[in-house]
Design an enzyme around this catalytic site. Structure first.
Site, short mmCIF file in Angstrom:
data_model
loop_
_atom_site.label_atom_id
_atom_site.label_comp_id
_atom_site.label_asym_id
_atom_site.label_seq_id
_atom_site.Cartn_x
_atom_site.Cartn_y
_atom_site.Cartn_z
N PHE A 33 -135.09 -150.42 28.34
CA PHE A 33 -134.68 -150.35 29.74
C PHE A 33 -133.16 -150.45 29.88
O PHE A 33 -132.57 -149.82 30.76
CB PHE A 33 -135.36 -151.45 30.55
CG PHE A 33 -136.86 -151.40 30.52
CD1 PHE A 33 -137.52 -150.19 30.37
CD2 PHE A 33 -137.61 -152.55 30.63
CE1 PHE A 33 -138.91 -150.12 30.34
CE2 PHE A 33 -139.00 -152.49 30.60
CZ PHE A 33 -139.65 -151.28 30.46
N GLU A 47 -132.97 -152.33 36.60
CA GLU A 47 -132.02 -152.55 35.51
C GLU A 47 -130.62 -152.04 35.82
O GLU A 47 -129.62 -152.64 35.39
CB GLU A 47 -132.54 -151.90 34.23
CG GLU A 47 -133.75 -152.57 33.61
CD GLU A 47 -135.06 -152.21 34.29
OE1 GLU A 47 -136.08 -152.88 34.02
OE2 GLU A 47 -135.06 -151.25 35.11
N ARG A 86 -137.89 -162.71 20.35
CA ARG A 86 -138.23 -163.79 21.28
C ARG A 86 -139.55 -164.43 20.87
O ARG A 86 -140.26 -163.95 19.99
CB ARG A 86 -138.28 -163.27 22.72
CG ARG A 86 -139.11 -162.03 22.98
CD ARG A 86 -140.58 -162.26 23.15
NE ARG A 86 -140.87 -163.23 24.17
CZ ARG A 86 -142.06 -163.80 24.35
NH1 ARG A 86 -143.06 -163.51 23.55
NH2 ARG A 86 -142.25 -164.68 25.31
#
Length: 331
Positions: free
Chosen positions: A100, A75, A183
């Protein structure tokens, strides 16, 4: 041996969709909106850290493989590379999980992206308590962290319509954006209220005389459900949706919170520390607006793992628990 032949109900801790059974949904609204926008904006690139499928970026990747960059489980590298692309005139849409980005790559966003005011759009799935995997994946403090970052715009959309309209709006905005992301099969709620997303604007979704719920993200969906439920108890609930956490639409919030005779409740899928509730509380005090004020939010704690319905009840952000809480405050 058990003689019970009933099928066992299965629940998953890794639930990324918060749609209830039978609720209207739209599939992958972020991915579909980005795909549409990318056809008009060749400078858009998609980047992720091994999570294209789980952030709906795979839709973009399939259509524009030459504009898609899979950075692996790195990340910090993802944010640094996005800054490099932005310096060269591209507009990276970067996806990962909220934990993250905000906890593992915070310094890279701060120094490489925000300090130079780069045009990087960071879309992060599993915000707040939208997974049951426990503290390693529950981004209960992400808004507090991102609000504290200079030049960073912060967005917490409610549903599929909010996300669909948010994507082109953030592309028009020049500068870094952190947006929470729902999502998969995402609930469709706000289309019933003639809603339109505007960056930096709060919207009164419904009016009411007894209670004003100021909310963001999935808690606006909850607030609308609570408002319908409390009609049976003659409690009239207004809902003010605040999709942009930073910059805050202070004028609209003060106007609605300043109306006499209403309990003001801030509801957020975030810890009580540093999120929407504290942001609004400070603005009310600065302006000398002092309604009866309450907060529904996640505790300042490491949250449990488990199935989402159980956790939402446990931490007070389910529709039923939220309705009972508000009813008790009113009575």
């Amino acid at each position: 041996m058990s003689t019970n032949n009933k099928p066992k109900l299965k629940t998953s801790a890794m639930i990324a969709s918060i749609a209830a059974e039978g609720q209207r949904t739209a599939s992958a609204p972020f991915g579909e909106a980005l795909l549409k926008l990318a056809a008009e904006r060749p400078e858009i690139v998609g980047m992720t850290a091994d999570l294209a499928k789980y952030t709906d970026l795979h839709i973009f990747a399939k259509a524009y493989p030459e504009r898609f960059f899979q950075m692996g489980m790195a990340e910090q590298l993802l944010m640094g590379a996005a800054a490099g692309f932005a310096h060269q005139g591209a507009m990276p849409f970067v996806t990962t999980y909220a934990v993250f980005a905000t906890r593992r790559a915070y310094d890279f966003m701060h120094q490489a992206i925000a300090e130079d005011n780069l045009n990087v759009k960071i879309a992060c799935a599993l915000p707040g308590l939208t997974t049951g995997y426990g503290p390693s994946h529950q981004a209960a403090e992400d808004l507090a962290l991102m609000r504290a970052m200079p030049r960073m715009t912060v967005i917490d959309p409610c549903d599929a319509l909010d996300i669909e309209q948010m994507v082109p709006a953030v592309a028009e905005h020049n500068g870094p954006v952190y947006m929470r992301l729902l999502r998969g099969k995402v609930p469709m709620v706000l289309d019933e209220y003639d809603y339109k997303f505007e960056l930096g604007k709060a919207k009164l979704i419904r009016d009411g005389r007894d209670v004003l719920v100021i909310s963001s993200g999935i808690m606006t969906m909850r607030a609308l459900e609570v408002a319908k439920e409390l009609e049976a108890d003659n409690v009239d609930v207004a809902v003010l949706h605040v999709p942009t956490i930073k910059p805050l639409d202070t004028s609209t919030i003060l106007r609605e919170a300043g109306r006499l005779g209403r309990l003001v409740v801030v509801a957020e899928n975030h810890t009580t520390i540093g999120g929407l509730g504290e942001a609004i509380g400070v603005e009310l005090l600065r302006a000398g607006v002092t309604p009866q004020f309450r907060q529904i939010a996640l505790p300042d704690a490491f949250l449990d793992a488990g199935a989402l319905p159980t956790l939402h009840d446990r931490y007070g952000i389910s529709t039923n628990v939220m309705a009972n809480t508000i009813k008790n405050w009113v009575n």
